[in-house]
Write a protein that holds these residues in place. Structure first.
Motif, PDB file in Angstrom:
ATOM      1  N   SER A   1       2.466   1.977  -4.791  1.00 19.85           N
ATOM      2  CA  SER A   1       0.933   2.049  -5.253  1.00 19.85           C
ATOM      3  C   SER A   1       0.939   3.183  -6.449  1.00 19.85           C
ATOM      4  O   SER A   1       0.281   2.635  -7.484  1.00 19.85           O
ATOM      5  CB  SER A   1       0.086   2.666  -4.254  1.00 19.85           C
ATOM      6  OG  SER A   1      -1.376   2.576  -4.614  1.00 19.85           O
ATOM      7  N   LEU A   2       1.477   4.149  -6.498  1.00 18.19           N
ATOM      8  CA  LEU A   2       1.590   5.099  -7.625  1.00 18.19           C
ATOM      9  C   LEU A   2       2.175   4.752  -8.832  1.00 18.19           C
ATOM     10  O   LEU A   2       1.980   4.762  -9.759  1.00 18.19           O
ATOM     11  CB  LEU A   2       2.089   6.445  -6.963  1.00 18.19           C
ATOM     12  CG  LEU A   2       1.900   7.711  -8.021  1.00 18.19           C
ATOM     13  CD1 LEU A   2       0.420   7.943  -8.312  1.00 18.19           C
ATOM     14  CD2 LEU A   2       2.484   8.608  -7.459  1.00 18.19           C
TER      15      LEU A   2
ATOM     16  N   CYS B   1       0.633  -1.262   0.046  1.00 18.69           N
ATOM     17  CA  CYS B   1      -0.100  -0.078  -0.006  1.00 18.69           C
ATOM     18  C   CYS B   1       0.844   1.372   0.068  1.00 18.69           C
ATOM     19  O   CYS B   1       0.487   2.390  -0.259  1.00 18.69           O
ATOM     20  CB  CYS B   1      -1.002   0.000   1.210  1.00 18.69           C
ATOM     21  SG  CYS B   1      -2.680  -0.315   0.853  1.00 18.69           S
TER      22      CYS B   1
ATOM     23  N   PHE C   1       2.686   4.325  -0.616  1.00 13.40           N
ATOM     24  CA  PHE C   1       2.384   5.406  -1.642  1.00 13.40           C
ATOM     25  C   PHE C   1       3.092   5.109  -3.065  1.00 13.40           C
ATOM     26  O   PHE C   1       2.842   5.123  -4.308  1.00 13.40           O
ATOM     27  CB  PHE C   1       2.576   6.751  -1.232  1.00 13.40           C
ATOM     28  CG  PHE C   1       1.752   7.982  -2.323  1.00 13.40           C
ATOM     29  CD1 PHE C   1       0.483   7.893  -2.542  1.00 13.40           C
ATOM     30  CD2 PHE C   1       2.747   8.680  -2.960  1.00 13.40           C
ATOM     31  CE1 PHE C   1      -0.002   8.692  -3.540  1.00 13.40           C
ATOM     32  CE2 PHE C   1       2.327   9.660  -4.078  1.00 13.40           C
ATOM     33  CZ  PHE C   1       1.039   9.618  -4.222  1.00 13.40           C
TER      34      PHE C   1
ATOM     35  N   ARG D   1       2.424   1.412  -9.752  1.00 15.47           N
ATOM     36  CA  ARG D   1       1.820   0.417 -10.275  1.00 15.47           C
ATOM     37  C   ARG D   1       0.727   1.060 -11.321  1.00 15.47           C
ATOM     38  O   ARG D   1       0.389   0.713 -12.221  1.00 15.47           O
ATOM     39  CB  ARG D   1       1.125  -0.357  -9.090  1.00 15.47           C
ATOM     40  CG  ARG D   1       1.910  -1.603  -8.680  1.00 15.47           C
ATOM     41  CD  ARG D   1       1.273  -2.466  -8.045  1.00 15.47           C
ATOM     42  NE  ARG D   1       0.280  -2.084  -6.837  1.00 15.47           N
ATOM     43  CZ  ARG D   1       0.569  -1.839  -5.803  1.00 15.47           C
ATOM     44  NH1 ARG D   1       1.574  -2.120  -5.337  1.00 15.47           N
ATOM     45  NH2 ARG D   1      -0.212  -1.541  -4.869  1.00 15.47           N
ATOM     46  N   ALA D   2      -0.005   2.316 -10.543  1.00 13.50           N
ATOM     47  CA  ALA D   2      -0.974   2.945 -11.363  1.00 13.50           C
ATOM     48  C   ALA D   2      -0.311   3.619 -12.617  1.00 13.50           C
ATOM     49  O   ALA D   2      -0.979   3.562 -13.683  1.00 13.50           O
ATOM     50  CB  ALA D   2      -1.699   3.939 -10.320  1.00 13.50           C
ATOM     51  N   PHE D   3       0.864   4.174 -12.551  1.00 19.12           N
ATOM     52  CA  PHE D   3       1.397   4.900 -13.581  1.00 19.12           C
ATOM     53  C   PHE D   3       1.777   3.846 -14.560  1.00 19.12           C
ATOM     54  O   PHE D   3       1.581   3.959 -15.657  1.00 19.12           O
ATOM     55  CB  PHE D   3       2.969   5.618 -13.064  1.00 19.12           C
ATOM     56  CG  PHE D   3       3.473   6.476 -14.107  1.00 19.12           C
ATOM     57  CD1 PHE D   3       2.653   7.643 -14.494  1.00 19.12           C
ATOM     58  CD2 PHE D   3       4.463   5.837 -14.885  1.00 19.12           C
ATOM     59  CE1 PHE D   3       3.641   8.198 -15.534  1.00 19.12           C
ATOM     60  CE2 PHE D   3       5.059   6.573 -15.691  1.00 19.12           C
ATOM     61  CZ  PHE D   3       4.746   7.612 -16.321  1.00 19.12           C
TER      62      PHE D   3
ATOM     63  N   ILE E   1      -4.899   7.561 -14.590  1.00 13.04           N
ATOM     64  CA  ILE E   1      -4.066   7.369 -13.185  1.00 13.04           C
ATOM     65  C   ILE E   1      -4.904   7.302 -12.112  1.00 13.04           C
ATOM     66  O   ILE E   1      -4.580   6.143 -11.383  1.00 13.04           O
ATOM     67  CB  ILE E   1      -2.817   8.345 -13.225  1.00 13.04           C
ATOM     68  CG1 ILE E   1      -2.001   8.247 -14.361  1.00 13.04           C
ATOM     69  CG2 ILE E   1      -2.213   8.241 -11.830  1.00 13.04           C
ATOM     70  CD1 ILE E   1      -0.737   9.212 -14.151  1.00 13.04           C
ATOM     71  N   LEU E   2      -5.898   7.902 -11.931  1.00 13.67           N
ATOM     72  CA  LEU E   2      -6.618   7.783 -10.894  1.00 13.67           C
ATOM     73  C   LEU E   2      -7.593   6.580 -10.947  1.00 13.67           C
ATOM     74  O   LEU E   2      -7.657   5.802  -9.894  1.00 13.67           O
ATOM     75  CB  LEU E   2      -7.771   9.088 -10.858  1.00 13.67           C
ATOM     76  CG  LEU E   2      -8.847   8.899  -9.827  1.00 13.67           C
ATOM     77  CD1 LEU E   2      -8.189   9.056  -8.242  1.00 13.67           C
ATOM     78  CD2 LEU E   2      -9.678  10.159 -10.096  1.00 13.67           C
TER      79      LEU E   2
ATOM     80  N   GLU F   1      -6.280  -0.766  -8.575  1.00 11.15           N
ATOM     81  CA  GLU F   1      -5.152  -1.429  -8.143  1.00 11.15           C
ATOM     82  C   GLU F   1      -5.290  -1.514  -6.598  1.00 11.15           C
ATOM     83  O   GLU F   1      -5.112  -2.681  -5.986  1.00 11.15           O
ATOM     84  CB  GLU F   1      -3.793  -0.684  -8.255  1.00 11.15           C
ATOM     85  CG  GLU F   1      -3.261  -0.971  -9.541  1.00 11.15           C
ATOM     86  CD  GLU F   1      -3.136  -2.325  -9.943  1.00 11.15           C
ATOM     87  OE1 GLU F   1      -2.234  -2.997  -8.856  1.00 11.15           O
ATOM     88  OE2 GLU F   1      -3.481  -3.004 -10.731  1.00 11.15           O
ATOM     89  N   ASN F   2      -5.892  -0.303  -5.959  1.00 10.07           N
ATOM     90  CA  ASN F   2      -6.400  -0.611  -4.290  1.00 10.07           C
ATOM     91  C   ASN F   2      -7.416  -1.568  -4.192  1.00 10.07           C
ATOM     92  O   ASN F   2      -7.355  -2.376  -3.146  1.00 10.07           O
ATOM     93  CB  ASN F   2      -6.524   0.883  -3.866  1.00 10.07           C
ATOM     94  CG  ASN F   2      -5.671   1.476  -3.512  1.00 10.07           C
ATOM     95  OD1 ASN F   2      -5.276   1.426  -2.207  1.00 10.07           O
ATOM     96  ND2 ASN F   2      -5.104   2.525  -4.317  1.00 10.07           N
TER      97      ASN F   2
ATOM     98  N   TRP G   1      -5.244   3.843 -10.043  1.00 12.15           N
ATOM     99  CA  TRP G   1      -4.797   3.525  -8.838  1.00 12.15           C
ATOM    100  C   TRP G   1      -6.045   3.081  -7.931  1.00 12.15           C
ATOM    101  O   TRP G   1      -5.843   2.127  -7.056  1.00 12.15           O
ATOM    102  CB  TRP G   1      -4.533   5.026  -8.165  1.00 12.15           C
ATOM    103  CG  TRP G   1      -4.200   5.251  -6.837  1.00 12.15           C
ATOM    104  CD1 TRP G   1      -2.796   4.829  -6.276  1.00 12.15           C
ATOM    105  CD2 TRP G   1      -5.072   5.511  -5.656  1.00 12.15           C
ATOM    106  NE1 TRP G   1      -2.915   5.109  -4.835  1.00 12.15           N
ATOM    107  CE2 TRP G   1      -4.138   5.600  -4.490  1.00 12.15           C
ATOM    108  CE3 TRP G   1      -6.115   6.154  -5.736  1.00 12.15           C
ATOM    109  CZ2 TRP G   1      -4.795   6.090  -3.304  1.00 12.15           C
ATOM    110  CZ3 TRP G   1      -6.631   6.462  -4.443  1.00 12.15           C
ATOM    111  CH2 TRP G   1      -6.179   6.399  -3.275  1.00 12.15           C
TER     112      TRP G   1
END
Length: 282
Positions: free
Chosen positions: A65-66, A60, A62, A68-70, A117-118, A124-125, A121
């Protein structure tokens, strides 16, 4: 949510807590990039929620997590680039002059990138939450003493049901907090679609762009699917464990009051509608 879960029990406290650790496990680079690499621990008979929570916090963090989202958002953008180029060439923006045209292009690019990206994210969470629930539901749980004390003394849960009750309550609290995130990308996607509406300016909505919006919206909604499946698995595990305890009590010719307490807890778990345990249409 994390602060509540980590909270230690002050004297005479009625604040919900699970007394889980607030320090995270170290996660390797490749494991951080792919949540699916969080594998089962087949060498243990029981799962430790404390150990699972530390690993969850490690994923988790940041930065990971960011990242992975990117990366996943970039992959989606690369796939969508031919479609975006086609839409750009076939659509004339209702702007006057080069400055307005350039501002429109870069604002659109920024809005689309931020929304992608949002969306990634949030999903992914949701996937990470589902992975935690899966690992928690693999085997019987062995909770820490403070959490069991809270379940028995503050929530009047039978000792025989405390571990399974805590599993269900953790899943409900976790999904209840993360479910709210789903509204973020959904609102952004709807705003992007509305901004292309002819009602706002001399725009049109190419079918390719409409399909892209629908695909992004469905991807955001898929987060709820992860929650529902995870909650279903956690409920089935808890009911199965409690049913086994009833069978064991009957084989031992135990006190009927103990069996009734376990049966009552099974009914409470079946009737729970908190977090992802509620139907999706609610």
């Amino acid at each position: 949510m994390q602060a509540e879960i980590h909270k230690k029990p002050p004297p005479h406290s009625h604040i919900p807590f699970f007394a889980l650790p607030n320090d995270s496990s170290e996660i390797g680079f490749w494991d951080t990039l792919f949540v699916g690499r969080w594998a089962k621990e087949n060498n243990k008979k029981m799962v430790s929620p404390d150990a699972l929570w530390k690993k969850y916090l490690g994923y988790c963090r940041f930065r990971g997590s960011l990242f992975r989202a990117f990366v996943h958002g970039l992959a989606l953008l690369i796939i969508a680039i031919p479609l975006i180029i086609k839409i750009t060439k076939t659509t004339i923006a209702p702007t006057r002059g080069d400055i307005a045209s350039n501002v429109n292009f870069y604002m659109l690019l920024l809005a689309v990138l931020a929304t992608i990206i949002l969306t990634m994210w949030v999903v992914e969470n949701a996937r990470l939450c589902r992975r935690l629930i899966d690992r928690l539901s693999d085997k019987p749980s062995q909770w820490n003493k403070n959490a069991i004390y809270w379940a028995i003394r503050e929530n009047v849960v039978a000792r025989e049901c405390a571990d399974d009750w805590l599993d269900i309550q953790l899943v409900a609290r976790l999904t209840e907090a993360i479910q709210l995130l789903i509204w973020g990308p959904m609102v952004c996607i709807v705003l992007l679609a509305l901004s292309r509406s002819p009602a706002t300016d001399d725009w049109d909505m190419p079918w390719e762009l409409g399909m892209l919006f629908i695909a992004m919206l469905l991807y955001a909604i898929s987060a709820e699917v992860f929650f529902q499946r995870g909650a279903k698995k956690a409920r089935e595990k808890a009911i199965d464990q409690l049913t086994r305890k009833i069978i064991a009590q009957r084989n031992q010719c135990s006190n009927e009051a103990v069996i009734k307490r376990i049966e009552s807890e099974i009914e409470r778990i079946k009737m729970l509608r908190k977090g992802a345990f509620g139907p999706w249409y609610e």
